[in-house]
Design a protein around this motif. Structure first.
Motif, PDB file in Angstrom:
ATOM      1  N   HIS B  47       0.844  -1.207   0.000  1.00 28.11           N
ATOM      2  CA  HIS B  47       0.000   0.000   0.000  1.00 28.11           C
ATOM      3  C   HIS B  47       0.879   1.257   0.000  1.00 28.11           C
ATOM      4  CE1 HIS B  47      -4.007  -1.530   0.283  1.00 28.11           C
ATOM      5  NE2 HIS B  47      -3.825  -2.162   1.423  1.00 28.11           N
ATOM      6  N   HIS B  50       2.515   1.821  -3.345  1.00 28.36           N
ATOM      7  CA  HIS B  50       1.517   2.305  -4.295  1.00 28.36           C
ATOM      8  C   HIS B  50       1.330   3.823  -4.130  1.00 28.36           C
ATOM      9  CE1 HIS B  50      -2.728   1.511  -6.168  1.00 28.36           C
ATOM     10  NE2 HIS B  50      -1.965   2.216  -6.941  1.00 28.36           N
ATOM     11  N   ALA B  51       1.167   4.243  -2.890  1.00 29.18           N
ATOM     12  CA  ALA B  51       0.948   5.663  -2.608  1.00 29.18           C
ATOM     13  C   ALA B  51       2.169   6.488  -3.028  1.00 29.18           C
ATOM     14  CB  ALA B  51       0.650   5.856  -1.120  1.00 29.18           C
ATOM     15  N   ASN B  54       2.235   7.027  -6.737  1.00 27.80           N
ATOM     16  CA  ASN B  54       1.245   8.027  -7.115  1.00 27.80           C
ATOM     17  C   ASN B  54       1.706   9.445  -6.806  1.00 27.80           C
ATOM     18  OD1 ASN B  54      -0.667   6.243  -8.128  1.00 27.80           O
ATOM     19  ND2 ASN B  54      -1.280   5.708  -6.053  1.00 27.80           N
ATOM     20  N   LEU B  79       3.737  14.312   1.071  1.00 27.03           N
ATOM     21  CA  LEU B  79       3.558  13.209   2.024  1.00 27.03           C
ATOM     22  C   LEU B  79       3.676  11.876   1.300  1.00 27.03           C
ATOM     23  CD1 LEU B  79       0.599  14.417   4.283  1.00 27.03           C
ATOM     24  CD2 LEU B  79       2.983  14.063   4.963  1.00 27.03           C
ATOM     25  N   HIS B  80       3.285  11.863   0.021  1.00 27.81           N
ATOM     26  CA  HIS B  80       3.391  10.623  -0.754  1.00 27.81           C
ATOM     27  C   HIS B  80       4.686  10.552  -1.563  1.00 27.81           C
ATOM     28  CE1 HIS B  80      -0.589   9.591   0.451  1.00 27.81           C
ATOM     29  NE2 HIS B  80      -1.148  10.623  -0.146  1.00 27.81           N
TER      30      HIS B  80
END
Lengths: 257, 257
Positions: B47, B50-51, B54, B79-80
């Motif tokens: 997860h 993935h973030a 992105n 943050l990502h």
């Protein structure tokens, strides 16, 4: 915009983007979830929603660039873009039954969730086929992907697409039966409802203007009437692992139970 | 490409994209994780990864479109895009200490993880400032965002950016202290290591060619030498919630403990 909507969903308390009606609506839903579900379930929904937005972004980018993905890439994209993840993430919230993390994140349950989403997505592709044909759309769906990349006629692609869907559904039923006996109460509820979701998706498709109005999605209740007793079969068109090389889903047929 | 690499990470067993060196490498890492960590920890890493992908996609899209985001959007993106999520998701794998889901997904622990990532990201922005200036880059970082949107001089932006970073670090330390007493063993380990990550990130920055070679990232060990005893302060430049309107992080100052 998508990122703000997602962040609104993730932010407890006041809506961070009060002037964005989409952010406000989704934030309202997330606050309702927070008031009735544990943080674990809300976070699972947020993850699922994030993945969905990304899948849709991918789909739109393909459309904008005039790209027709290959079948394997299409399935990877569709697992996210179909919206199945946030839909099924709501099962635990609605049922007030949280699946323990060690069960939910196991390869078998991850695969079962993905399989249910895949069957739903392929069913949706099929339900929108008449509409796509009527509007001469050549948008991405399993059938246009198959005709484009595998040099199939429309009739052959229809057969291949349905066969693939049936393979996945058979595997879903088979693996679920193997997992059930050692599943806890909440997981049994969840796996049962994945199946209800597959059935519910086809029931829904028989009624919505989206599929029943080939020329105009906004015409309600639709100028096509679904048959009162839709035909069905007990015999899948195909079983076993896919015959196409599809690494993104091929592992579902590994020994996961 | 990013989607395939991500799918390779998520797929147990054989690597689904054997001809893609990035997919093969990441799949190899994921199989190593699977051999030593529970599915819950591997899924959390997936997860997080993935973030991250992105976030980086968002950053690249901004650069390609010549868009300088506002401060709030920049922080959401950063943050990502900073890569902190997959980095910190490895803590549980390395420590073989899984934080129970009800603790990990609680608003307080979610916020603490994000705060650690935010401090790291803002520290990285500061560490790469000399390099960016030397190469006349006007890429997105907290300082260029502040000069661009808030009509600040470079010196003012530097002060504001560091003050924001200090506010977040003070809040991190404060909230962590409140959460610790009722945290389980694994969560205590995790929260302690978030702090080690913040310190480790600045230690790392003092050594890597990336920051020490203003003109050329590939020159090793760098043509600038970090001071042997870097100056430090015990006094934050600012404390309390941010004075700018920053809804994406403002909730960190709510009563979360």
């Amino acid at each position: 915009m998508a990122a703000r909507v997602q962040r609104a969903l993730e932010t407890p308390g006041l809506c961070p983007y009060a002037d964005d009606p989409y952010a406000v609506s989704l934030h309202d839903i997330s606050e309702r979830f927070r008031s009735c579900a544990t943080p674990v379930r809300v976070r699972r929904f947020a993850h699922a929603h994030h993945a969905w937005l990304n899948g849709v972004t991918w789909q739109i980018a393909n459309r904008a660039g005039g790209r027709m993905p290959g079948l394997d890439d299409y399935l990877t994209m569709r697992l996210h873009s179909a919206g199945g993840e946030p839909t099924y993430a709501m099962l635990e919230i609605v049922n007030a039954a949280e699946v323990p993390a060690h069960e939910m994140d196991s390869p078998a349950v991850t695969a079962l969730t993905e399989m249910a989403i895949c069957v739903d997505a392929l069913d949706n592709d099929r339900h929108s086929l008449a509409k796509g044909a009527a509007r001469r759309q050549t948008d991405q769906n399993v059938f246009t992907v198959l005709t484009h990349h595998h040099r199939l006629t429309e009739q052959q692609a229809l057969h291949e697409g349905i066969a693939l869907r049936d393979r996945v559904l058979v595997r879903f039923l088979d693996l679920r039966e193997k997992v059930m006996p050692r599943a806890g109460r909440e997981l049994r509820r969840y796996l049962t409802d994945l199946g209800h979701g597959i059935r519910g998706n086809t029931e829904w498709a028989l009624r919505v203007p989206r599929y029943l109005s080939p020329r105009d999605a906004t015409t309600a209740p639709g100028d096509v009437t679904a048959p009162e007793t839709p035909p069905f079969t007990e015999t899948p068109l195909a079983e076993g692992p896919p015959t196409h090389h599809l690494p993104t889903i091929g592992w579902w047929w590994d020994d996961l139970a």
